[in-house]
Scaffold this active site. Sequence first.
Site, PDB file in Angstrom:
ATOM      1  CE1 TYR A  35      -3.997   2.218   0.787  1.00  0.00           C
ATOM      2  CE2 TYR A  35      -2.296   3.487   1.932  1.00  0.00           C
ATOM      3  CZ  TYR A  35      -3.569   3.386   1.387  1.00  0.00           C
ATOM      4  OH  TYR A  35      -4.403   4.477   1.432  1.00  0.00           O
ATOM      5  CB  SER A  81     -24.754  10.556  26.869  1.00  0.00           C
ATOM      6  OG  SER A  81     -25.664  11.148  27.734  1.00  0.00           O
ATOM      7  CD  GLU A 113     -25.160   0.389  16.860  1.00  0.00           C
ATOM      8  OE1 GLU A 113     -24.415   1.181  17.447  1.00  0.00           O
ATOM      9  OE2 GLU A 113     -26.024   0.742  16.047  1.00  0.00           O
ATOM     10  CE  LYS A 115     -21.909   3.479  26.230  1.00  0.00           C
ATOM     11  NZ  LYS A 115     -20.701   4.053  26.794  1.00  0.00           N
ATOM     12  CG  ASP A 117     -13.924   2.497  26.948  1.00  0.00           C
ATOM     13  OD1 ASP A 117     -14.366   3.654  26.996  1.00  0.00           O
ATOM     14  OD2 ASP A 117     -13.298   1.961  27.879  1.00  0.00           O
ATOM     15  CE1 TYR A 227     -21.777   6.474  17.990  1.00  0.00           C
ATOM     16  CE2 TYR A 227     -19.878   5.017  18.183  1.00  0.00           C
ATOM     17  CZ  TYR A 227     -20.530   6.186  18.521  1.00  0.00           C
ATOM     18  OH  TYR A 227     -19.949   7.065  19.387  1.00  0.00           O
ATOM     19  CE  LYS A 315     -21.810   1.833  31.626  1.00  0.00           C
ATOM     20  NZ  LYS A 315     -20.780   2.409  30.807  1.00  0.00           N
ATOM     21  CB  CYS A 409     -15.819  20.123  58.369  1.00  0.00           C
ATOM     22  SG  CYS A 409     -15.167  20.468  56.730  1.00  0.00           S
ATOM     23  CB  CYS A 412     -14.101  24.690  57.791  1.00  0.00           C
ATOM     24  SG  CYS A 412     -15.687  23.937  58.184  1.00  0.00           S
ATOM     25  CB  CYS A 427     -19.112  20.567  56.193  1.00  0.00           C
ATOM     26  SG  CYS A 427     -18.575  22.148  56.826  1.00  0.00           S
ATOM     27  CB  CYS A 432     -17.071  24.787  54.730  1.00  0.00           C
ATOM     28  SG  CYS A 432     -15.818  23.524  54.432  1.00  0.00           S
TER      29      CYS A 432
HETATM   30  S1  IVH Z   1     -24.996   6.028  19.926  1.00  0.00           S
HETATM   31  C1  IVH Z   1     -28.122   8.777  20.756  1.00  0.00           C
HETATM   32  N1  IVH Z   1     -23.643   3.822  19.627  1.00  0.00           N
HETATM   33  O1  IVH Z   1     -21.382   6.015  24.122  1.00  0.00           O
HETATM   34  C2  IVH Z   1     -27.090   7.766  20.789  1.00  0.00           C
HETATM   35  N2  IVH Z   1     -22.799   5.454  21.141  1.00  0.00           N
HETATM   36  O2  IVH Z   1     -23.218   7.209  26.185  1.00  0.00           O
HETATM   37  C3  IVH Z   1     -25.759   8.303  21.087  1.00  0.00           C
HETATM   38  N3  IVH Z   1     -20.692   4.823  22.213  1.00  0.00           N
HETATM   39  O3  IVH Z   1     -20.921   9.414  23.464  1.00  0.00           O
HETATM   40  C4  IVH Z   1     -24.625   7.476  20.786  1.00  0.00           C
HETATM   41  N4  IVH Z   1     -20.465   2.874  21.232  1.00  0.00           N
HETATM   42  O4  IVH Z   1     -19.081   7.809  22.748  1.00  0.00           O
HETATM   43  C5  IVH Z   1     -23.709   5.001  20.254  1.00  0.00           C
HETATM   44  N5  IVH Z   1     -22.539   1.830  19.248  1.00  0.00           N
HETATM   45  C6  IVH Z   1     -22.604   3.002  19.864  1.00  0.00           C
HETATM   46  C7  IVH Z   1     -21.619   3.424  20.779  1.00  0.00           C
HETATM   47  C8  IVH Z   1     -21.760   4.666  21.407  1.00  0.00           C
HETATM   48  C9  IVH Z   1     -19.933   3.730  22.084  1.00  0.00           C
HETATM   49  C10 IVH Z   1     -20.401   5.940  23.124  1.00  0.00           C
HETATM   50  C11 IVH Z   1     -20.359   7.295  22.491  1.00  0.00           C
HETATM   51  C12 IVH Z   1     -21.380   8.126  23.200  1.00  0.00           C
HETATM   52  C13 IVH Z   1     -21.611   7.353  24.444  1.00  0.00           C
HETATM   53  C14 IVH Z   1     -23.053   7.526  24.869  1.00  0.00           C
END
Ligand code: IVH
Length: 668
Positions: A35, A81, A113, A115, A117, A227, A315, A409, A412, A427, A432
Amino acid sequence: MSDFIQKISELRRQLNEHNYRYYVLDDPLISDGEYDLLLRKLENLEHSHPELITVDSPTQRIGATPLKAFNTITHRIPLLSLANAMNEAELRAFDERTRKGLEKLEPVDYIGEPKLDGLAVELVYENGQFVSGSTRGDGITGEDITTNLRTIRGIPLALRTDELAAPILLEVRGEVFISKTDFTKLNAWRSAAEQTIFVNPRNAAAGSLRQLDPAITARRPLSIFCYQAGTITGTTFDTHWDFLQGLKKWGFPVSPLIEKLVGIEAVIHYHRQLETRRNKLPYEIDGSVIKINSFSQQDRLGIRSRSPRWAIAGKFKAQQATTIVVDISASVGRTGAVTPVANLEPVFVGGVTVSNATLHNQDEVDRLDVRVGDTVLIERAGDVIPKVVKVITEKRPTETVEYHLPENCPVCGHPVFRPPDESVARCQNLACPAQIKGRIEHFVSKGALDIDGFGTKLVDQLVAIGRIQSVDQLFGLTLEELAKLERMGEKSAANIVAAIASAKQTTFARFIYALGIRNVGEHLARVLEKEFAGNIDRFIQSTMEELIEIYEVGPIVAEGVVRFWSDDSNRAVIKACLQAGLTLVKPERPAGADLTGKTFVFTGSLEKFSRTAAKEMVEKLGGRASGSVGKNTAFLVAGPGAGSKLKKAEKLKIRIFSEDEFLAYIKS
Ligand code: IVH
């Protein structure tokens, strides 16, 4: 010459094709070395004919010179979020809520999907060309990192259009990350070069994206999966799945782990499977994301203040480790809460080294019976502060003692008070330093009164000499006394006095946010501003019932507000601020019609704009978008194929707009 042009365009085509095979299809035909050879060939040809270089040529990923600072970009649609489901029961509850909201007994179609990180970014394409990209920021505005994003080879500089035409405008959200092996290699290289190593792949990705010099970013092994849709004009999709398929056709990398899931059992199965595979995956994930597939169903459910009702993050169970409690200390937060913290022998868990864990409050300390010297099991879930799960009593040394929060506290020295029906000890001293400093810093911060030059050092000094004990006293600061402070010249003192004076003209939303009412962030402050039409007295007198009625306000926020105003000293602070000359002015509104108090409903298949974009436009101008027609609906905007909502609106004599009429109206 035409031969030459053809050669160049053929090389570009090949390079783009290899990129596509590598990043989207995960099926490369050539090695990285091959490449690079092709790329160099193209570079040479372009070098001899610079007039033929195009912005989307594969050689143009690292053209830009270093920036001095990042500009900000306001997202057309906020980057929301996701609400969390901490366990399977909460995933089931999400499904229940969804079906109730959609009035549906049958299983709902979801998309599963991973999530990822990493860091959320937004990419904007106009007529198929990548024009800008930004970080999520606070969700409303982010940093313009276009030049850095261009260096990521997975991001197409121009959309592929052989299967699907380019839309006029396309906003795509995705996650930038570094794979586990790339991370290990990067750190090995850095430690050989005697550079500090990154704590985890996420930090490495974040650090790499925030480089002012794109040449540095280009050397970091950044990947991306896309995504989520932002605004799209010129093309429509009915489902999230179709959108994701469209992304692949346009050349965006999409996670191979996405799946169509029908009903909650399939969702649970998907989530479990992902969790089992988690450690074997080449990149870090911290959960599953479950989204409703149909866009019209998504629209019907709508959003809460910060997250959509049509999606949830499932989660994973936290990652755990054992270590020893070296000490237990008490820390005092901005609200006066005195929190016990376990100071730990450092331990590596879930990708980071942990040396502190919160013990929340005295009840939790009692429940765990955690003592200095104990061996404890700690856990980390995602970004959450690590916590102590249990004490391994078999390993307890002899002669340990129970822990009790101090009666005074630690900052203070005033007595700490714990109301009988609450678990949090506070407190009580409003002056404070631990609290007053935090309160003032928040009060003057950017989203609040935005008083320029009022930094931590100044706050420290003013609190230390006892000049400021509550936020309103800030308005009485004079030039003479400021100038007398350490390391403060006449000029900066004058600047600060001027900044304070101009901050006295503020908006209801800024002021409410500045007060630091629990759970009232910038967005909610604006919602409340609209609801109470900027009238602070009405807001102070609002009741629990009245507050809950407000769209986007739930019982927790409502209770926080009522409790805040039930405290006489808080009322006194407001009064003092107003007496000191604080005036609440109307916020500047964007150009266009004033839609305050007007509710719009959109129906039919919209062709000129997406539903989300329409909602955004309406809200910007002070109005509201709703999913159903009722007596409060002011206008119905009907696209082709409108059905029952149109009939209902006609019956209720609601004014009906075509898409064009709507656009003309809001511009007026
Ligand atoms: S969708 C309205 N899809 O999670 C939906 N977010 O807590 C908004 N993230 O800021 C996001 N994988 O950084 C979506 N497959 C996925 C994701 C994803 C990771 C993160 C993203 C977002 C946070 C939301």
